[in-house]
Design an enzyme around this catalytic site. Sequence first.
Site, mmCIF file in Angstrom:
data_model
loop_
_atom_site.group_PDB
_atom_site.id
_atom_site.type_symbol
_atom_site.label_atom_id
_atom_site.label_comp_id
_atom_site.label_asym_id
_atom_site.label_seq_id
_atom_site.Cartn_x
_atom_site.Cartn_y
_atom_site.Cartn_z
ATOM 1 N NE ARG A 1 -1.343 2.663 2.621
ATOM 2 C CZ ARG A 1 -0.937 3.865 2.973
ATOM 3 N NH1 ARG A 1 -1.057 4.880 2.135
ATOM 4 N NH2 ARG A 1 -0.377 4.072 4.152
ATOM 5 C CG ASP A 2 3.002 4.543 2.922
ATOM 6 O OD1 ASP A 2 2.624 5.390 2.097
ATOM 7 O OD2 ASP A 2 3.604 4.849 3.966
ATOM 8 C CG HIS B 1 4.011 4.828 9.060
ATOM 9 N ND1 HIS B 1 3.518 3.832 8.239
ATOM 10 C CD2 HIS B 1 4.389 5.826 8.237
ATOM 11 C CE1 HIS B 1 3.589 4.227 6.973
ATOM 12 N NE2 HIS B 1 4.110 5.445 6.944
ATOM 13 C CG HIS C 1 7.915 7.856 5.356
ATOM 14 N ND1 HIS C 1 7.597 7.921 4.016
ATOM 15 C CD2 HIS C 1 6.857 7.260 5.956
ATOM 16 C CE1 HIS C 1 6.394 7.403 3.821
ATOM 17 N NE2 HIS C 1 5.914 7.001 4.983
ATOM 18 C CB CYS D 1 8.354 11.944 0.669
ATOM 19 S SG CYS D 1 7.733 13.360 1.587
ATOM 20 C CG ASN E 1 6.842 3.417 3.942
ATOM 21 O OD1 ASN E 1 6.145 3.775 4.873
ATOM 22 N ND2 ASN E 1 6.407 3.411 2.690
#
Lengths: 302, 302
Positions: free
Chosen positions: A14-15, A213, A215, A246, A255
């Site tokens: 997903r991310d 979470h 990055h 990003c 991430n």
Amino acid sequence: MSFGTIELVEVGPRDGLQNEPDIISTEVKLDLISRMIGYGARRLEVASFVHPQRVPQMADAEAVIAGLPDRSDCTYIGLVLNKRGVMRALATRENGARGVDQVGCVIVASDTFGQKNQGQTIAEGLAETRDMLRFARAEGMRAQVTISAAFGCPFEGEVKHETVLAIAEELAIENPEEIALADTIGVGTPWEAGELFGKLGETLGGKIPMRAHFHNTRGTGIANAWEAYKAGVRTFDASLGGLGGCPFAPRATGNIATEDLIYMMARSGVDTGIDLAAAIAANKWFADVLGRELPSAVARAA
Amino acid sequence: MSFGTIELVEVGPRDGLQNEPDIISTEVKLDLISRMIGYGARRLEVASFVHPQRVPQMADAEAVIAGLPDRSDCTYIGLVLNKRGVMRALATRENGARGVDQVGCVIVASDTFGQKNQGQTIAEGLAETRDMLRFARAEGMRAQVTISAAFGCPFEGEVKHETVLAIAEELAIENPEEIALADTIGVGTPWEAGELFGKLGETLGGKIPMRAHFHNTRGTGIANAWEAYKAGVRTFDASLGGLGGCPFAPRATGNIATEDLIYMMARSGVDTGIDLAAAIAANKWFADVLGRELPSAVARAA
């Protein structure tokens, strides 16, 4: 030595993928997820239920979910931004289908970012998120929530710890399965990670688990994860290879990489349940699919 | 908030460049050093006195040193691997020339690595290094020492903490200006960094300052630096852009990037004396010189 155990939430599907400019086929996404399960991921963010015009890469969310391995030892998460998303998540279970196990809600800890990203102030986001958490629960769907931009906002800059903690306190009323803090734009430092998760742990009083979470946009992601671990966090989002970008720093990395997190934790005596060599192999396979090397430092050094 | 101050040792001109396949001209090296001083670096590893056939990139060591800005507020370090190196360092000061201010000695904390790299076991390296420290001091040259491969060896794997600490204890007899631990191949984790520097601090009893030298080969460099800071280290090696590779992992990145270290420390309330924007500008200039982007995450996100 063993200092404990962490749980990885593999967010690559997903991310990791949502900012990829080229659409990845459902088949390749399912192959990727299968390899992730192969290296030991047991909790995976597999898709988001957003409008396909907003995030075209997630347009096949239902098809991906329909094709997931029917494993009882895996938890599949669908990201939801509104009640319509929760309804789509519920629909994946209709007619006896396996579907997703859990929805992940998101609230932005910044009025400006929230308005630009989801058209909501913090107060509006809180009201809707609480409503979503109640709705999901009433429908028998597990639900957790992430406070995004918790370490800084691309528009407002600093985000006050009190703001983040006040949001967490109000969310806690709905008793979500977990409350996460996300450094969405990758500005946080280990000092802040220790501080903020330490305070969150006090706020939640051990009643609701925390998730982190991070990055790696500014190279601090692994350092932040370690400090969060020391502050009591035991569940960490990461993406294979460090997939995911990003939107506010187009040349930056995404991430924290699953491989880098696992390497650091395992060598520090923390059990992760992940087979690092298999993760690196999956990285190499997916790098070939994308036609470019992925950011993970550990995979590059292998 | 201010938690303290760190000193940067900018090692880009030496550790950063020594693995560059194309020879950088003396003029460009001096331009690079000048820009480093421009962003606030006040202690710089400018060259190594090794045989030019072994490290062709350092063949112009004396020419670089002859061209350094004559600044009393800067400390220039020359790396030395043997007594011949110390003599070359001393020679840079002849006839009233400014020359280098300090030599940096290196001892490898692994018999196998030491024999392959410098033809010496640990015991032989210790004897020679102690001799070099005494000789430098007798000749009026400041001297410090780095224990390399302190977090792991490319040939032997694990390096025992007791081995590293025993070396430090014996080096301390010669009262060097500083004892550094280097994670030469970038395998260390923050847990180990905290442990090992904590123990080193106890061993040295506050009498000899510590320095940390981390590589970001496996993504842990910034996390290690933060733990080392918390264990009492106040001096850190880093290289502009994260220049410098690892001969044992050709595709891997090198030293921790000056920009990434400074960002993390400054945002944690630690004073660094470095102008981050100027460092990023120097990075962009040197990336153009090399024709490729440098690894620093902070510079990429800028």
